[in-house]
Each structure stands twice: as C-alpha cells, then as structure tokens.
Design a protein around this motif. Structure first.
Motif, PDB file in Angstrom:
ATOM      1  N   SER A  33       0.845  -1.191   0.000  1.00  0.00           N
ATOM      2  CA  SER A  33       0.000   0.000   0.000  1.00  0.00           C
ATOM      3  C   SER A  33       0.882   1.243   0.000  1.00  0.00           C
ATOM      4  O   SER A  33       2.076   1.197   0.339  1.00  0.00           O
ATOM      5  N   LEU A  34       0.302   2.359  -0.367  1.00  0.00           N
ATOM      6  CA  LEU A  34       1.026   3.632  -0.348  1.00  0.00           C
ATOM      7  C   LEU A  34       1.505   3.943   1.069  1.00  0.00           C
ATOM      8  O   LEU A  34       2.619   4.432   1.263  1.00  0.00           O
ATOM      9  N   GLU A  35       0.701   3.620   2.054  1.00  0.00           N
ATOM     10  CA  GLU A  35       1.072   3.854   3.445  1.00  0.00           C
ATOM     11  C   GLU A  35       2.305   3.029   3.831  1.00  0.00           C
ATOM     12  O   GLU A  35       3.201   3.517   4.524  1.00  0.00           O
ATOM     13  N   ALA A  36       2.353   1.769   3.392  1.00  0.00           N
ATOM     14  CA  ALA A  36       3.506   0.914   3.693  1.00  0.00           C
ATOM     15  C   ALA A  36       4.762   1.456   3.032  1.00  0.00           C
ATOM     16  O   ALA A  36       5.848   1.459   3.637  1.00  0.00           O
ATOM     17  N   LYS A  37       4.630   1.940   1.794  1.00  0.00           N
ATOM     18  CA  LYS A  37       5.783   2.521   1.100  1.00  0.00           C
ATOM     19  C   LYS A  37       6.275   3.773   1.813  1.00  0.00           C
ATOM     20  O   LYS A  37       7.484   3.959   2.002  1.00  0.00           O
ATOM     21  N   GLU A  38       5.346   4.625   2.217  1.00  0.00           N
ATOM     22  CA  GLU A  38       5.728   5.852   2.923  1.00  0.00           C
ATOM     23  C   GLU A  38       6.412   5.526   4.247  1.00  0.00           C
ATOM     24  O   GLU A  38       7.369   6.193   4.636  1.00  0.00           O
ATOM     25  N   GLU A  39       5.930   4.512   4.953  1.00  0.00           N
ATOM     26  CA  GLU A  39       6.554   4.097   6.205  1.00  0.00           C
ATOM     27  C   GLU A  39       7.979   3.593   5.951  1.00  0.00           C
ATOM     28  O   GLU A  39       8.893   3.881   6.719  1.00  0.00           O
ATOM     29  N   MET A  40       8.157   2.847   4.879  1.00  0.00           N
ATOM     30  CA  MET A  40       9.492   2.349   4.539  1.00  0.00           C
ATOM     31  C   MET A  40      10.436   3.517   4.253  1.00  0.00           C
ATOM     32  O   MET A  40      11.581   3.528   4.693  1.00  0.00           O
ATOM     33  N   TYR A  41       9.953   4.519   3.530  1.00  0.00           N
ATOM     34  CA  TYR A  41      10.781   5.693   3.245  1.00  0.00           C
ATOM     35  C   TYR A  41      11.157   6.427   4.536  1.00  0.00           C
ATOM     36  O   TYR A  41      12.262   6.946   4.667  1.00  0.00           O
ATOM     37  N   LYS A  42      10.246   6.455   5.502  1.00  0.00           N
ATOM     38  CA  LYS A  42      10.549   7.095   6.789  1.00  0.00           C
ATOM     39  C   LYS A  42      11.584   6.298   7.573  1.00  0.00           C
ATOM     40  O   LYS A  42      12.432   6.868   8.242  1.00  0.00           O
ATOM     41  N   LEU A  43      11.490   4.971   7.497  1.00  0.00           N
ATOM     42  CA  LEU A  43      12.433   4.122   8.231  1.00  0.00           C
ATOM     43  C   LEU A  43      13.842   4.191   7.638  1.00  0.00           C
ATOM     44  O   LEU A  43      14.826   3.963   8.340  1.00  0.00           O
ATOM     45  N   TYR A  44      13.929   4.486   6.345  1.00  0.00           N
ATOM     46  CA  TYR A  44      15.217   4.568   5.656  1.00  0.00           C
ATOM     47  C   TYR A  44      15.331   5.927   4.968  1.00  0.00           C
ATOM     48  O   TYR A  44      15.325   6.028   3.742  1.00  0.00           O
ATOM     49  N   PRO A  45      15.436   7.001   5.744  1.00  0.00           N
ATOM     50  CA  PRO A  45      15.425   8.347   5.155  1.00  0.00           C
ATOM     51  C   PRO A  45      16.625   8.646   4.257  1.00  0.00           C
ATOM     52  O   PRO A  45      16.529   9.493   3.366  1.00  0.00           O
ATOM     53  N   ASN A  46      17.733   7.967   4.458  1.00  0.00           N
ATOM     54  CA  ASN A  46      18.932   8.225   3.656  1.00  0.00           C
ATOM     55  C   ASN A  46      19.071   7.262   2.482  1.00  0.00           C
ATOM     56  O   ASN A  46      20.089   7.288   1.786  1.00  0.00           O
ATOM     57  N   ALA A  47      18.084   6.432   2.284  1.00  0.00           N
ATOM     58  CA  ALA A  47      18.158   5.443   1.215  1.00  0.00           C
ATOM     59  C   ALA A  47      18.041   6.107  -0.152  1.00  0.00           C
ATOM     60  O   ALA A  47      17.310   7.076  -0.327  1.00  0.00           O
ATOM     61  N   ARG A  48      18.798   5.562  -1.092  1.00  0.00           N
ATOM     62  CA  ARG A  48      18.613   5.966  -2.486  1.00  0.00           C
ATOM     63  C   ARG A  48      17.322   5.325  -2.967  1.00  0.00           C
ATOM     64  O   ARG A  48      16.971   4.231  -2.540  1.00  0.00           O
ATOM     65  N   ARG A  49      16.656   6.006  -3.888  1.00  0.00           N
ATOM     66  CA  ARG A  49      15.407   5.462  -4.433  1.00  0.00           C
ATOM     67  C   ARG A  49      15.572   5.210  -5.919  1.00  0.00           C
ATOM     68  O   ARG A  49      16.004   6.081  -6.665  1.00  0.00           O
ATOM     69  N   ALA A  50      15.218   4.015  -6.308  1.00  0.00           N
ATOM     70  CA  ALA A  50      15.247   3.632  -7.717  1.00  0.00           C
ATOM     71  C   ALA A  50      13.814   3.317  -8.114  1.00  0.00           C
ATOM     72  O   ALA A  50      13.197   2.412  -7.553  1.00  0.00           O
ATOM     73  N   HIS A  51      13.286   4.089  -9.048  1.00  0.00           N
ATOM     74  CA  HIS A  51      11.890   3.925  -9.435  1.00  0.00           C
ATOM     75  C   HIS A  51      11.774   3.306 -10.815  1.00  0.00           C
ATOM     76  O   HIS A  51      12.495   3.679 -11.734  1.00  0.00           O
ATOM     77  N   LEU A  52      10.850   2.380 -10.924  1.00  0.00           N
ATOM     78  CA  LEU A  52      10.523   1.757 -12.201  1.00  0.00           C
ATOM     79  C   LEU A  52       9.095   2.148 -12.552  1.00  0.00           C
ATOM     80  O   LEU A  52       8.213   2.145 -11.692  1.00  0.00           O
TER      81      LEU A  52
END
Length: 132
Positions: free
Chosen positions: A44-63
């Motif tokens: 879900s969008l909420e789960a993705k947003e939570e993951m981004y909060k847990l890893y704020p310094n993570a690089r993001r690769a979007h497909l």
C-alpha cells in the motif's frame, strides 16, 4: 519469463516470498537502495511511505512498471540498479566481485542506457499528461 529456466524462476520467486524483517536502527550506516514501482503492487502507499521514513537516507530507484515482481518483469533495469548500488563497494572487503571483473566503461555504458530509458519514460509520461 519465458527466457528463464525453472531454477532461475524458482529462486526469484523464493526471494519475494521470504518472511524477514530488517531492524532499521541496526543498519543506519549501511547504504540502502529502495527499488519501487509506480504501477500497482501489493504494498500500500502507506507501507511505502513508512518504509521511506524508516530509511530516510536510502537511495530510491523507481521503475515505471513492474508490479509485485519487478525483478521478473523488468529484470534488466533491476539488475542495473543493483549494479549501480554495488559499485560503491568495489575495491572494498564488501565487494560482491573482484573489481577486475567489471570495467568502469561497462558501468558507464549501462548507466547511460538507463538514463536514456528514464528520459524516454519521462517524455512518454509528458505526452500522456498532455493528451489528458
């Protein structure tokens, strides 16, 4: 999918079905790249947003697409993102392979191909938005 043999397909599906949890506070100093898709997936969008909060310094690769199995549907792009992520470890004790096995030129060619592909996707998106 048709190009994969049975053991390759089984190993990729097994990776997706592993029940595991990484405690984010224990890996704050570890380089993380999150590969995400823009189309529909089980997260879900909420789960993705939570993951981004847990890893704020993570690089993001979007497909643009890939659904629940981007490593099956978009394997070349996923592999490229993984290679780019692992490149920072070349020449260190964390290297996945010997640096002599992958030339810098090869990585630059792959990066430029990915960049070109992303530019094409953005142009396509702009055209679609203009049509709407």
């Amino acid at each position: 999918l048709e190009s994969l043999n049975q053991s390759e397909l089984a190993s990729r599906l097994t990776l997706n079905c592993q029940n595991s949890y990484v405690e984010p506070h224990k890996i704050k100093e570890v380089a993380v790249t999150i590969i995400d898709v823009f189309d529909q997936s089980a997260l879900s969008l909420e789960a993705k947003e939570e993951m981004y909060k847990l890893y704020p310094n993570a690089r993001r690769a979007h497909l643009k697409t890939g659904g629940n199995f981007p490593y099956l549907c978009r394997s070349a792009e996923v592999n490229l993102y993984i290679q780019i992520h692992l490149r920072q470890f070349h020449g260190t004790r964390y290297a996945a392979i010997s640096p002599s096995m992958v030339s810098a030129e090869e990585l630059q060619v792959q990066e430029s191909q990915l960049s070109q592909h992303e530019d094409d996707d953005q142009s396509e998106d702009s055209c679609l938005q203009a049509d709407q």
